[in-house]
Design an enzyme around this catalytic site. Structure first.
Site, PDB file in Angstrom:
ATOM      1  N   GLN A 287       0.825  -1.215   0.000  1.00  0.00           N
ATOM      2  CA  GLN A 287       0.000   0.000   0.000  1.00  0.00           C
ATOM      3  C   GLN A 287       0.859   1.266   0.000  1.00  0.00           C
ATOM      4  O   GLN A 287       0.569   2.223  -0.695  1.00  0.00           O
ATOM      5  CB  GLN A 287      -0.835  -0.056   1.293  1.00  0.00           C
ATOM      6  N   MET A 288       1.937   1.233   0.786  1.00  0.00           N
ATOM      7  CA  MET A 288       2.814   2.398   0.917  1.00  0.00           C
ATOM      8  C   MET A 288       3.991   2.317  -0.056  1.00  0.00           C
ATOM      9  O   MET A 288       4.323   3.271  -0.756  1.00  0.00           O
ATOM     10  CB  MET A 288       3.368   2.488   2.350  1.00  0.00           C
TER      11      MET A 288
ATOM     12  N   ASP B 126       9.668  -7.784  -4.008  1.00  0.00           N
ATOM     13  CA  ASP B 126       8.532  -8.061  -3.124  1.00  0.00           C
ATOM     14  C   ASP B 126       8.215  -9.541  -3.283  1.00  0.00           C
ATOM     15  O   ASP B 126       8.379 -10.099  -4.375  1.00  0.00           O
ATOM     16  CB  ASP B 126       7.316  -7.202  -3.530  1.00  0.00           C
TER      17      ASP B 126
ATOM     18  N   LEU C 145       8.259  -2.521   5.030  1.00  0.00           N
ATOM     19  CA  LEU C 145       7.684  -3.834   5.290  1.00  0.00           C
ATOM     20  C   LEU C 145       6.747  -3.805   6.503  1.00  0.00           C
ATOM     21  O   LEU C 145       6.812  -2.889   7.321  1.00  0.00           O
ATOM     22  CB  LEU C 145       8.829  -4.835   5.518  1.00  0.00           C
TER      23      LEU C 145
ATOM     24  N   THR D 247       7.251   0.853   9.984  1.00  0.00           N
ATOM     25  CA  THR D 247       6.982   1.135  11.400  1.00  0.00           C
ATOM     26  C   THR D 247       7.246  -0.154  12.168  1.00  0.00           C
ATOM     27  O   THR D 247       6.505  -1.130  12.025  1.00  0.00           O
ATOM     28  CB  THR D 247       5.502   1.548  11.597  1.00  0.00           C
TER      29      THR D 247
ATOM     30  N   ARG E 214       1.393  10.169   8.102  1.00  0.00           N
ATOM     31  CA  ARG E 214       0.303  10.349   7.128  1.00  0.00           C
ATOM     32  C   ARG E 214      -0.087   8.991   6.513  1.00  0.00           C
ATOM     33  O   ARG E 214       0.266   7.955   7.083  1.00  0.00           O
ATOM     34  CB  ARG E 214       0.636  11.412   6.081  1.00  0.00           C
TER      35      ARG E 214
ATOM     36  N   LYS F 171       7.770   8.410  15.841  1.00  0.00           N
ATOM     37  CA  LYS F 171       6.660   7.760  15.134  1.00  0.00           C
ATOM     38  C   LYS F 171       5.768   7.013  16.145  1.00  0.00           C
ATOM     39  O   LYS F 171       4.551   7.056  16.076  1.00  0.00           O
ATOM     40  CB  LYS F 171       7.243   6.795  14.090  1.00  0.00           C
TER      41      LYS F 171
ATOM     42  N   ASN G 258       3.676   9.488  18.043  1.00  0.00           N
ATOM     43  CA  ASN G 258       2.622   9.996  17.165  1.00  0.00           C
ATOM     44  C   ASN G 258       1.505   8.957  17.000  1.00  0.00           C
ATOM     45  O   ASN G 258       0.323   9.280  17.112  1.00  0.00           O
ATOM     46  CB  ASN G 258       3.216  10.356  15.801  1.00  0.00           C
ATOM     47  N   ASN G 259       1.906   7.699  16.783  1.00  0.00           N
ATOM     48  CA  ASN G 259       0.886   6.667  16.588  1.00  0.00           C
ATOM     49  C   ASN G 259       0.135   6.370  17.874  1.00  0.00           C
ATOM     50  O   ASN G 259      -1.063   6.134  17.859  1.00  0.00           O
ATOM     51  CB  ASN G 259       1.522   5.383  16.039  1.00  0.00           C
TER      52      ASN G 259
HETATM   53  P1  NAD Z   1       1.338  -3.701   3.093  1.00  0.00           P
HETATM   54  O1  NAD Z   1       0.980  -4.941   3.852  1.00  0.00           O
HETATM   55  O2  NAD Z   1       0.345  -3.117   2.143  1.00  0.00           O
HETATM   56  O3  NAD Z   1       2.685  -3.950   2.264  1.00  0.00           O
HETATM   57  C1  NAD Z   1       3.735  -4.744   2.690  1.00  0.00           C
HETATM   58  C2  NAD Z   1       4.426  -5.315   1.469  1.00  0.00           C
HETATM   59  O4  NAD Z   1       5.563  -6.058   1.925  1.00  0.00           O
HETATM   60  C3  NAD Z   1       3.537  -6.284   0.672  1.00  0.00           C
HETATM   61  O5  NAD Z   1       3.569  -5.952  -0.705  1.00  0.00           O
HETATM   62  C4  NAD Z   1       4.168  -7.641   0.942  1.00  0.00           C
HETATM   63  O6  NAD Z   1       4.008  -8.543  -0.133  1.00  0.00           O
HETATM   64  C5  NAD Z   1       5.609  -7.243   1.157  1.00  0.00           C
HETATM   65  N1  NAD Z   1       6.394  -8.255   1.876  1.00  0.00           N
HETATM   66  C6  NAD Z   1       6.025  -9.002   2.950  1.00  0.00           C
HETATM   67  N2  NAD Z   1       7.037  -9.814   3.325  1.00  0.00           N
HETATM   68  C7  NAD Z   1       8.058  -9.568   2.466  1.00  0.00           C
HETATM   69  C8  NAD Z   1       9.373 -10.088   2.333  1.00  0.00           C
HETATM   70  N3  NAD Z   1       9.839 -11.040   3.158  1.00  0.00           N
HETATM   71  N4  NAD Z   1      10.143  -9.603   1.343  1.00  0.00           N
HETATM   72  C9  NAD Z   1       9.676  -8.665   0.489  1.00  0.00           C
HETATM   73  N5  NAD Z   1       8.439  -8.129   0.567  1.00  0.00           N
HETATM   74  C10 NAD Z   1       7.648  -8.590   1.542  1.00  0.00           C
HETATM   75  O7  NAD Z   1       1.769  -2.634   4.195  1.00  0.00           O
HETATM   76  P2  NAD Z   1       1.843  -1.033   4.025  1.00  0.00           P
HETATM   77  O8  NAD Z   1       0.516  -0.432   4.349  1.00  0.00           O
HETATM   78  O9  NAD Z   1       2.519  -0.708   2.747  1.00  0.00           O
HETATM   79  O10 NAD Z   1       2.797  -0.671   5.258  1.00  0.00           O
HETATM   80  C11 NAD Z   1       4.206  -0.827   5.210  1.00  0.00           C
HETATM   81  C12 NAD Z   1       4.782  -0.210   6.459  1.00  0.00           C
HETATM   82  O11 NAD Z   1       4.435   1.181   6.510  1.00  0.00           O
HETATM   83  C13 NAD Z   1       4.256  -0.833   7.752  1.00  0.00           C
HETATM   84  O12 NAD Z   1       5.305  -0.954   8.663  1.00  0.00           O
HETATM   85  C14 NAD Z   1       3.198   0.167   8.202  1.00  0.00           C
HETATM   86  O13 NAD Z   1       2.980   0.119   9.604  1.00  0.00           O
HETATM   87  C15 NAD Z   1       3.798   1.479   7.745  1.00  0.00           C
HETATM   88  N6  NAD Z   1       2.840   2.576   7.504  1.00  0.00           N
HETATM   89  C16 NAD Z   1       1.671   2.348   6.849  1.00  0.00           C
HETATM   90  C17 NAD Z   1       0.807   3.407   6.615  1.00  0.00           C
HETATM   91  C18 NAD Z   1      -0.503   3.193   5.867  1.00  0.00           C
HETATM   92  O14 NAD Z   1      -1.311   4.155   5.810  1.00  0.00           O
HETATM   93  N7  NAD Z   1      -0.718   2.045   5.258  1.00  0.00           N
HETATM   94  C19 NAD Z   1       1.133   4.710   7.037  1.00  0.00           C
HETATM   95  C20 NAD Z   1       2.357   4.917   7.676  1.00  0.00           C
HETATM   96  C21 NAD Z   1       3.213   3.837   7.886  1.00  0.00           C
END
Ligand code: NAD
Length: 297
Positions: free
Chosen positions: A11-12, A31, A65, A96, A123, A171, A174-175
């Site tokens: 997602q991020m 990924d 991740l 995070t 954000r 972080k 904040n969270n």
């Molecule tokens: P997500 O689950 O959408 O994405 C994680 C990605 O990592 C996936 O594409 C997954 O396939 C990949 N992955 C998992 N294991 C793996 C591995 N061993 N090797 C390679 N890739 C692997 O999560 P996200 O929402 O993108 O969040 C990522 C980080 O950002 C988290 O730590 C989250 O807490 C933080 N974060 C998220 C948001 C949000 O709004 N979604 C905001 C701020 C921070």
């Protein structure tokens, strides 16, 4: 233009990687999800078969991740970054994760002469798409200067959190605040609904009070943060008002777990003789409950 390995395209990570590509950086991505990897590849990056392959020859390795265990696996696992990373390259963990896990990664990498910085983001994924993330940089000044040009492709603002490990800690604060406030806000909204009061009216009122404006920037500024606990609004009165709200909620069968927990802290403050102090003395009560040294009696 920098060479960057980007690991974790969820997602991020996917929009963050896309923004780096759009700004002309050379990305190698990895990924475990091959579909998302090929989508990012079609934007102009190179795909890889492992973190080890992705990191080879790259100046920066970015990890985004879900948790610390996965970051550790991606760096130190059998096919991890550590087996190919070049001299002088820098790992930027933007996930995070638990601060102690982050410290542990930095310390382990130091033994391999590999630089590491924590740079989690504030954000949401909408900001990841528009490149307007808030980046909380936990690194040395040199690391922050070195990484700023690429961090600013993903975010619109970088906060220097004050040194290695501090980005992930700010972080966490904040969270802690925003996630807890989400639950407290839900209690206020549920009570509002049970009282058949339109939420928009309540929001309009709370916009002008610490309820929405926050205590940090309003009530605390000239009181507890300046060691002045003479009452502008007394703990006793705050306790009374919160008790009325809890009583009304109880009659309406609306459980207010956060509100009830908050009242206990006001009760503790009263029990130790702080009832006549300003309500911002709740900070002093909480510090004292935590064994922290109080500035005020
Ligand atoms: P997500 O689950 O959408 O994405 C994680 C990605 O990592 C996936 O594409 C997954 O396939 C990949 N992955 C998992 N294991 C793996 C591995 N061993 N090797 C390679 N890739 C692997 O999560 P996200 O929402 O993108 O969040 C990522 C980080 O950002 C988290 O730590 C989250 O807490 C933080 N974060 C998220 C948001 C949000 O709004 N979604 C905001 C701020 C921070």
């Amino acid at each position: 233009m920098s060479s960057i390995a980007f690991i974790g395209l969820g997602q991020m990570g996917k929009p963050m990687a896309s923004n780096l590509i759009k700004k002309g950086h050379a990305l190698t991505v990895y990924d475990v999800n091959k579909i998302t990897m090929s989508e990012v590849q079609s934007l102009g990056s190179k795909s890889s078969t492992s973190p080890k392959e992705a990191a080879k020859g790259c100046e920066f390795i970015i990890t985004m991740l879900p948790n610390g265990k996965l970051v550790e696996e991606v760096i130190f696992g059998q096919d991890g970054v550590i087996h190919s990373i070049g001299k002088g390259s820098l790992i930027i963990d933007m996930s995070t994760i638990h601060p102690l896990e982050s410290d542990n990664l930095r310390n382990r990498l130091e033994k391999h002469n590999v630089e590491f910085m924590d740079a989690p983001v504030g954000r949401t994924s909408d900001n990841a798409i528009t490149g307007t993330l808030l980046i909380l940089a936990g690194g040395t000044k040199t690391q922050i200067n070195r990484t700023s040009p690429i961090l600013l492709c993903m975010g619109s603002e970088i906060v220097d959190a004050g040194g290695p490990g501090r980005g992930i800690r700010v972080k966490l604060i904040n969270n802690f605040m925003s996630i807890s406030l989400n639950a407290l806000s839900a209690e206020a909204a549920a009570l509002c609904e049970a009282l058949e009061l339109p939420l928009d009216i309540a929001i309009e009122v709370m916009k002008g009070t610490p309820a929405i404006k926050s205590h940090f920037t309003t009530t605390w500024v000239n009181k507890v943060l300046k060691n002045d606990l003479t009452p502008a609004f007394m703990i006793d009165l705050a306790h009374k008002d919160l008790s009325i709200a809890l009583d009304v909620a109880n009659q309406l069968h609306v459980p207010l777990s956060m509100g009830a927990a908050a009242r206990e802290i006001y009760s503790q403050a009263r029990a130790v003789g702080k009832g006549q102090l300003d309500w911002t003395a709740i900070l002093e009560q909480t510090r004292s409950n935590s064994g922290l040294k109080n500035n005020n009696p």
